[in-house]
Design a protein around this motif. Structure first.
Motif, PDB file in Angstrom:
ATOM      1  N   LYS A  68       0.839  -1.212   0.000  1.00 51.41           N
ATOM      2  CA  LYS A  68       0.000   0.000   0.000  1.00 51.41           C
ATOM      3  C   LYS A  68       0.866   1.251   0.000  1.00 51.41           C
ATOM      4  CE  LYS A  68      -4.215  -1.754   2.178  1.00 51.41           C
ATOM      5  NZ  LYS A  68      -4.918  -1.949   3.446  1.00 51.41           N
ATOM      6  N   ILE A 110       2.464   1.754  -3.519  1.00 51.73           N
ATOM      7  CA  ILE A 110       1.502   2.212  -4.536  1.00 51.73           C
ATOM      8  C   ILE A 110       1.182   3.692  -4.323  1.00 51.73           C
ATOM      9  CG2 ILE A 110      -0.881   1.946  -5.373  1.00 51.73           C
ATOM     10  CD1 ILE A 110      -0.557  -1.092  -4.694  1.00 51.73           C
ATOM     11  N   GLU A 111       0.999   4.079  -3.057  1.00 58.54           N
ATOM     12  CA  GLU A 111       0.713   5.483  -2.755  1.00 58.54           C
ATOM     13  C   GLU A 111       1.919   6.351  -3.141  1.00 58.54           C
ATOM     14  OE1 GLU A 111      -0.492   6.230   1.284  1.00 58.54           O
ATOM     15  OE2 GLU A 111      -0.452   8.401   0.901  1.00 58.54           O
ATOM     16  N   SER A 155      -3.125   3.940  -8.006  1.00 58.33           N
ATOM     17  CA  SER A 155      -4.078   3.246  -7.148  1.00 58.33           C
ATOM     18  C   SER A 155      -3.968   1.751  -7.444  1.00 58.33           C
ATOM     19  CB  SER A 155      -5.506   3.758  -7.387  1.00 58.33           C
ATOM     20  OG  SER A 155      -5.914   3.349  -8.665  1.00 58.33           O
ATOM     21  N   ALA A 156      -4.513   0.929  -6.543  1.00 59.82           N
ATOM     22  CA  ALA A 156      -4.343  -0.527  -6.665  1.00 59.82           C
ATOM     23  C   ALA A 156      -4.867  -1.038  -8.013  1.00 59.82           C
ATOM     24  CB  ALA A 156      -5.045  -1.224  -5.512  1.00 59.82           C
ATOM     25  N   ILE A 170      -2.437  -1.529 -10.989  1.00 64.37           N
ATOM     26  CA  ILE A 170      -1.374  -2.549 -10.982  1.00 64.37           C
ATOM     27  C   ILE A 170      -1.743  -3.694 -11.937  1.00 64.37           C
ATOM     28  CG2 ILE A 170      -0.094  -4.202  -9.532  1.00 64.37           C
ATOM     29  CD1 ILE A 170       0.542  -1.253  -8.877  1.00 64.37           C
ATOM     30  N   ALA A 212      -6.397  -4.971  -5.982  1.00 66.18           N
ATOM     31  CA  ALA A 212      -5.737  -4.833  -7.296  1.00 66.18           C
ATOM     32  C   ALA A 212      -6.412  -5.782  -8.274  1.00 66.18           C
ATOM     33  CB  ALA A 212      -4.246  -5.130  -7.162  1.00 66.18           C
ATOM     34  N   ASN A 219       2.501  -1.346 -14.950  1.00 62.70           N
ATOM     35  CA  ASN A 219       2.732  -1.063 -13.524  1.00 62.70           C
ATOM     36  C   ASN A 219       2.852  -2.383 -12.752  1.00 62.70           C
ATOM     37  OD1 ASN A 219       2.304   1.720 -14.060  1.00 62.70           O
ATOM     38  ND2 ASN A 219       0.095   1.348 -14.002  1.00 62.70           N
ATOM     39  N   LEU A 231       3.995  -4.401  -9.264  1.00 62.19           N
ATOM     40  CA  LEU A 231       4.272  -4.314  -7.823  1.00 62.19           C
ATOM     41  C   LEU A 231       5.184  -5.483  -7.449  1.00 62.19           C
ATOM     42  CD1 LEU A 231       3.624  -3.266  -4.917  1.00 62.19           C
ATOM     43  CD2 LEU A 231       1.538  -4.665  -5.008  1.00 62.19           C
ATOM     44  N   VAL A 253       7.117  -0.281  -6.659  1.00 64.60           N
ATOM     45  CA  VAL A 253       6.314  -0.283  -7.883  1.00 64.60           C
ATOM     46  C   VAL A 253       7.238   0.141  -9.009  1.00 64.60           C
ATOM     47  CG1 VAL A 253       4.421   0.851  -9.120  1.00 64.60           C
ATOM     48  CG2 VAL A 253       4.141   0.209  -6.714  1.00 64.60           C
TER      49      VAL A 253
END
Ligand code: UT7
Length: 325
Positions: A60, A63-64, A69-70, A73, A100, A133, A135, A165
């Protein structure tokens, strides 16, 4: 296109176990642990806190930090040796927890090397234009596998998670080169069994010790110093660079003496090697991403810098990469 870090995140459990706490548990001393490993304290996950829980928090944050935003991804890659489940994967548990919904989700295990290997895999998906994107997470609860009566190993490990990310960037930026390898002939020098082996199986595998975590410390030590230098130099060669082009190396944090040995062999200024082992211990897959996150947050790895990541561990395995951040 290359893969570039767009955001980072990390998590360390609240509970701290110091060397002085360990003195009360086994026949050891703060002096021995500090001198032989560089570790002063480590974080320990709660009984009800697992690798996926820690991964979610680090994810989290990353991503922030990336300003995404999730739902943005496309792929979640998780490296861990200590998933609480054989299936579902940690990546699927993270996907569910963060929402996600569009992401594919894969776990991988190459021990302490895993986060760097996962970054290299992420780079391939971005280079091919498959995903935008990605993660990438390293998370481990090593203390859930620790034999708290074995002073040779229980002082070494801690728990934690780190995440990054990665997103596309032009050639010449992001991940510039990498090296990756394995030596399965040395698979017996570091092991954690999944199953409860029978006495016969244990005998075949080298005896009672291999029931839980087992490591031939000095074999792994020699391998680690050698491979840290070779893998770093190999990636530098491929990037057309030398060690003097690096602003920072973020290595796996297994033992301060391994880092010191590699620093001497590489001929790099020790100030250019990030070390946080004193407060984390060895967190396997989580070491490199968590150290990377701290290095960025502390301003030791700045935008435009060229940095090296290097991991090594069970398998035996190793991976290194050179990237502009
Ligand atoms: O992340 C995956 C990769 N893992 C690694 O890279 C770890 C690599 N290995 C190491 O970091 C080191 O080999 C260790 C930290 C595991 C061990 O350090 P060492 O300098 O190789 O110590 P040793 O195993 O040779 O033991 C030296 C002495 C022994 O006593 P004797 O036989 O000389 O009397 C051990 O019994 O230290 C003793 N010892 C301890 N003493 C106090 C071992 N553990 C402890 C302890 N406290 N916790």
């Amino acid at each position: 296109m290359n893969a570039k870090i767009a955001g980072v995140g990390m998590y360390l459990p609240e509970k701290v176990l110091t060397n002085f706490d360990l003195e009360k548990m086994v026949d050891t001393s703060d002096e021995w642990i500090t001198k032989r490993t560089g570790i002063k304290e480590r974080h320990i996950a709660r009984e009800d806190e697992f690798a996926s829980d820690m991964a979610v928090i680090a994810a989290k944050e990353a991503i922030e930090d990336a300003g995404l935003s999730a739902e943005d991804i496309d792929l979640i890659l998780v490296s861990s040796v200590s998933s609480e489940m054989i299936t579902p994967t940690i990546a699927c548990l993270v996907q569910k927890q963060i929402g996600a919904t569009k992401a594919a989700a894969i776990d991988m295990n190459s021990a302490c090397t895993g986060f760097v290997s996962a970054m290299i895999i992420a780079q391939q998906f971005i280079k091919s234009g498959t995903y935008q994107n990605i993660l990438v997470i390293g998370t481990d609860t090593m203390t859930k596998y620790t034999d708290w009566e074995d002073r040779a190993s229980c002082v070494l490990f801690g728990d934690g998670a780190g995440a990054a990310v990665v997103t596309p960037c032009p050639d010449g930026d992001g991940i510039l080169a990498f090296d990756m390898g394995a030596d399965g002939t040395k698979s017996d020098v570091l092991s954690i069994p999944h199953l409860k082996f029978s006495e016969e199986d244990l005998a075949r595998r080298g005896g009672e010790k291999k029931r839980t975590f087992w490591m031939d410390g000095s074999e792994v030590f020699k391998f680690a110093v050698r491979v840290m230098c070779e893998a770093m130099n190999c990636a530098l060669d491929k990037a057309g660079m030398t060690v003097s082009d690096l602003d920072l190396i973020v290595p796996h944090q297994a033992n301060i003496r391994i880092v010191d040995g590699a620093v001497k062999r590489l001929g790099i200024d020790p100030e250019k090697v990030f070390v946080n082992i004193q407060k984390t211990g060895n967190m396997s897959s989580a070491c490199v991403p968590l150290a990377l996150c701290e290095a960025i947050r502390e301003g030791k790895a700045k935008q435009g810098d060229t940095i090296g990541l290097v991991g090594f561990g069970g398998g035996l395995t190793w991976a290194s990469l050179i990237m502009k951040i």
